[in-house]
Design an enzyme around this catalytic site. Structure first.
Site, PDB file in Angstrom:
ATOM      1  N   HIS A 118       8.721 -26.612  -1.648  1.00  0.00           N
ATOM      2  CA  HIS A 118       8.077 -27.717  -2.362  1.00  0.00           C
ATOM      3  C   HIS A 118       6.872 -27.233  -3.154  1.00  0.00           C
ATOM      4  O   HIS A 118       6.034 -28.031  -3.570  1.00  0.00           O
ATOM      5  CB  HIS A 118       7.715 -28.820  -1.368  1.00  0.00           C
ATOM      6  CG  HIS A 118       8.930 -29.360  -0.672  1.00  0.00           C
ATOM      7  ND1 HIS A 118       9.584 -30.504  -1.053  1.00  0.00           N
ATOM      8  CD2 HIS A 118       9.655 -28.845   0.364  1.00  0.00           C
ATOM      9  CE1 HIS A 118      10.642 -30.687  -0.289  1.00  0.00           C
ATOM     10  NE2 HIS A 118      10.714 -29.687   0.588  1.00  0.00           N
ATOM     11  N   LYS A 167     -14.200   0.076  -3.783  1.00  0.00           N
ATOM     12  CA  LYS A 167     -15.299   0.450  -2.880  1.00  0.00           C
ATOM     13  C   LYS A 167     -16.416   1.111  -3.683  1.00  0.00           C
ATOM     14  O   LYS A 167     -17.593   0.821  -3.481  1.00  0.00           O
ATOM     15  CB  LYS A 167     -14.804   1.423  -1.804  1.00  0.00           C
ATOM     16  CG  LYS A 167     -13.849   0.796  -0.813  1.00  0.00           C
ATOM     17  CD  LYS A 167     -13.486   1.795   0.267  1.00  0.00           C
ATOM     18  CE  LYS A 167     -12.366   1.273   1.141  1.00  0.00           C
ATOM     19  NZ  LYS A 167     -11.800   2.290   2.010  1.00  0.00           N
ATOM     20  N   GLU A 193       0.827  -1.216   0.000  1.00  0.00           N
ATOM     21  CA  GLU A 193       0.000   0.000   0.000  1.00  0.00           C
ATOM     22  C   GLU A 193       0.856   1.260   0.000  1.00  0.00           C
ATOM     23  O   GLU A 193       0.427   2.305  -0.470  1.00  0.00           O
ATOM     24  CB  GLU A 193      -0.932   0.028   1.228  1.00  0.00           C
ATOM     25  CG  GLU A 193      -2.212  -0.748   1.009  1.00  0.00           C
ATOM     26  CD  GLU A 193      -3.297  -0.483   2.050  1.00  0.00           C
ATOM     27  OE1 GLU A 193      -3.047   0.192   3.061  1.00  0.00           O
ATOM     28  OE2 GLU A 193      -4.408  -0.992   1.838  1.00  0.00           O
TER      29      GLU A 193
HETATM   30  O1  PA5 Z   1      -3.281   1.346   5.867  1.00  0.00           O
HETATM   31  C1  PA5 Z   1      -4.434   1.724   5.749  1.00  0.00           C
HETATM   32  O2  PA5 Z   1      -4.764   2.911   5.966  1.00  0.00           O
HETATM   33  C2  PA5 Z   1      -5.544   0.765   5.365  1.00  0.00           C
HETATM   34  O3  PA5 Z   1      -5.072  -0.492   5.068  1.00  0.00           O
HETATM   35  C3  PA5 Z   1      -6.554   0.661   6.513  1.00  0.00           C
HETATM   36  O4  PA5 Z   1      -5.927   0.177   7.654  1.00  0.00           O
HETATM   37  C4  PA5 Z   1      -7.726  -0.249   6.152  1.00  0.00           C
HETATM   38  O5  PA5 Z   1      -8.303   0.155   4.933  1.00  0.00           O
HETATM   39  C5  PA5 Z   1      -8.790  -0.207   7.247  1.00  0.00           C
HETATM   40  O6  PA5 Z   1      -9.243   1.094   7.442  1.00  0.00           O
HETATM   41  P1  PA5 Z   1     -10.035   1.546   8.725  1.00  0.00           P
HETATM   42  O7  PA5 Z   1      -9.190   1.352   9.915  1.00  0.00           O
HETATM   43  O8  PA5 Z   1     -10.359   2.966   8.467  1.00  0.00           O
HETATM   44  O9  PA5 Z   1     -11.284   0.692   8.781  1.00  0.00           O
END
Ligand code: PA5
Length: 443
Positions: free
Chosen positions: A306, A420, A285
Site C-alpha cells: 500500500h 568520517k 557494503e
Molecule cells: O561491516 C563493517 O565492517 C562495518 O559496518 C562495521 O561493522 C561498522 O562500521 C562498525 O564498526 P566498528 O565495529 O569498528 O565500530
C-alpha cells in the site's frame, strides 16, 4: 524437515554450466583463502569452530547481566548492531513492550545514530530500571558508539559507583587495538574478542551477536546449530545443484547483468524487517563499490503493497524481488463465520490468517512476474533460532560468492571513510586542520 528451500524458477534465469563453474570457483576461493580480501574470511568456517566452551562463556556472562539488569543497552553501529537487532526482532513477541512481567531483560540499542533526542529519551526511559551495557566496536574507534558509550558509562558510574559500573559493562572489541580495548583494560571490564579475520557485517555469530542474544533469552546454541548445518550445506565440495547459496549468487548476478539493478528483499512477516536491514548492510557494503553492485532495498508486506506496491508493479523495470517466505506460523488464529456478514468476509470463514497471508504472497508474486519483476523465493520452515541461524549463514555465504562473481572485494568498505573525514574536519578534530580549512571554504 529441510533447512531451507530456494525457488529461482520464476527469476527467468536458466543456470548454465559456465555460471555453475564461476560460482563453484568463487566458493572454492572463499575456502582456499586465495581471493580478494582473504584476511577477512574467518566467518567461512566460523559456525563449526564455535565450541561448547565459547558458548558457555557467553551464556555465563549473559546470566550475570540478566541477574543485574532489567534493561541492557547494547551500544554499536553497522555490523556491531544490526545482527543482534535482527535476531532479537525476529525472535521476540511483537508486543513484548506491553508485557509488564518481562521474563528476559529488555535489550535496547544505542550508538547507531547521533540523535540528541534519541539519546535523551533512552537515558530518561531507562532511569527507573536497573541497567547494564554491552559496548561493541571492532575498531574501537567508531564515533557514534564512542559518544553513546561515554554518556552511558557516566550514567552507570553516577548510579552505581565506578566498581559496580565495571561489573555492569561488557566490552566486545579487538584483541589488542583501539580506544575501546584500552578503556576496557583500564576499567577492568569483562571483555570478549572479535576475531581479527571476521569483518563487522559478518560478525553476528561471534560474541558481537551472541552475547546480546543470550541476554535477550534467545537459544544461541540452536542459532549456531542452524548456521553449522548451512555451513555444511554450502561447503566447497557441495555441487551447485545442491548449494542454495551458490544458486542465489548466480541468479542475482545474472539479473544484474540483465539490467535489474535493485534487489528488493521482502517478507510477509513483520518480525523479519530487521533481518532485511541486516541483509542490506551485508550486501550493500560488500558489493557496492568500484561503480558496481545491486542496490539492496527492502519491503515488509503486505503493509508496503500500500506504499511501494504501485512502483514495484509498474515503475522503472530495474527491479527484482527476493521473498523470504515462512512455511509455518507459530500460532493459530482463524477467521470465524458471522451471521450478518456485513463485511462480506464469510468466504474466509474457517481459514487461518497464515493461509490468507500465503495467498496474498502467491498473488503478489504472480502479479509482479506479470509486471516484469523477476522473483526469487527463499522458504524457511519457521521463524525459530535454527532457521534464522541457517538463513544468516546462507546470506553470508551467498554474499561472498556473489561478490567474487561480480569481481569486487566483498570484504572491505573503503567508501565508508569519506563521511568520517568530513565529519571530523567539520568538528575540528585534532589532526584534521587542513581538511577543516578546506571543507569550511566549501560551505
Ligand atoms: O561491516 C563493517 O565492517 C562495518 O559496518 C562495521 O561493522 C561498522 O562500521 C562498525 O564498526 P566498528 O565495529 O569498528 O565500530
Amino acid at each position: 524437515m529441510s533447512l531451507m528451500k530456494l525457488d529461482v524458477a520464476k527469476s527467468g534465469v536458466v543456470i548454465t554450466p559456465e555460471m555453475k563453474a564461476a560460482a563453484q570457483k568463487a566458493n572454492e576461493l572463499l575456502h582456499s583463502g586465495e581471493g580478494a580480501g582473504n584476511d577477512f574470511l574467518g566467518w567461512v568456517n566460523l559456525p563449526s569452530s564455535i565450541d561448547a566452551e565459547q558458548i558457555a562463556a557467553i551464556e555465563a556472562q549473559a546470566a550475570k547481566l540478566r541477574e543485574k539488569a532489567e534493561v541492557v543497552i547494547c551500544i554499536g553501529i553497522g555490523g556491531s548492531y544490526l545482527g543482534a537487532k535482527a535476531v532479537i526482532e525476529a525472535m521476540s513477541n511483537s508486543f513484548e513492550f506491553l508485557n509488564k512481567k518481562h521474563a528476559n531483560p529488555t535489550v535496547v540499542f544505542a550508538g547507531q545514530n547521533i540523535s540528541e533526542d534519541y539519546t535523551h529519551e533512552l537515558l530518561e526511559a531507562t532511569k527507573e530500571y536497573s541497567v547494564a551495557a554491552i559496548v561493541i566496536s571492532k575498531s574501537g574507534t567508531t564515533t557514534e558508539p564512542a559518544i553513546a558509550f561515554r554518556l552511558i558509562k557516566a550514567e552507570l558510574e553516577k548510579r552505581y559507583g565506578k566498581a559496580e559500573a565495571a561489573e555492569r559493562i561488557v566490552a566486545i572489541t579487538d584483541a589488542a587495538r583501539g580506544a575501546l580495548k584500552t578503556l576496557a583494560t583500564q576499567e577492568g571490564y569483562p571483555t570478549f574478542v572479535i576475531p581479527d579475520d571476521v569483518g563487522g557485517r559478518f560478525s553476528v555469530l561471534t560474541p558481537v551477536g551472541l552475547l546480546p542474544l543470550a541476554v535477550a533469552g534467545i537459544d544461541i546454541k540452536a542459532l549456531v546449530a542452524g548456521a553449522q548445518a548451512m555451513e555444511k550445506a554450502t561447503a566447497a565440495d557441495v555441487a551447485v545443484e545442491e548449494n542454495l547459496a551458490a544458486q542465489y549468487a548466480i541468479v542475482r548476478n545474472e539479473l544484474y547483468k540483465a539490467g535489474k539493478k535493485v534487489e528488493i528483499l521482502g517478507s510477509y512477516e513483520p518480525k523479519l524487517q530487521y533481518v532485511a536491514e541486516w541483509w542490506k548492510q551485508l550486501y550493500g557494503e560488500s558489493e557496492g563499490k568500484d561503480g558496481l553492485g545491486i542496490f539492496p532495498a527492502s519491503v515488509t508486506l503486505t503493509a508496503d503493497l500500500h506504499s511501494m506496491g504501485q512502483y514495484i508493479q509498474e515503475g522503472e523495470r530495474t527491479l527484482f524481488e527476493t521473498i523470504i517466505s515462512v512455511e509455518n506460523a507459530k500460532h493459530t488464529v482463524t477467521v470465524e463465520a458471522e451471521e450478518a456478514n456485513l463485511d462480506g468476509l464469510n468466504f474466509l470463514a474457517g481459514k487461518r490468517i497464515s493461509e490468507i497471508n500465503k495467498m496474498a504472497e502467491l498473488g503478489v508474486r504472480l502479479a509482479h512476474i506479470d509486471g516484469g519483476v523477476p522473483q526469487l523465493c527463499i522458504e524457511i520452515p519457521a521463524i525459530d533460532e535454527t532457521s534464522i541461524g541457517a538463513l544468516i549463514y546462507f546470506f553470508e555465504k551467498a554474499c561472498g560468492i556473489s561478490g567474487y562473481i561480480l569481481g569486487v572485494n566483498p570484504f572491505n568498505q573503503p567508501g565508508v571513510e569519506a563521511y568520517k573525514k568530513n565529519m571530523f574536519a567539520l568538528l575540528d578534530k585534532p589532526g584534521y586542520e587542513e581538511e577543516s580549512k578546506a571543507i569550511k571554504a566549501r560551505l
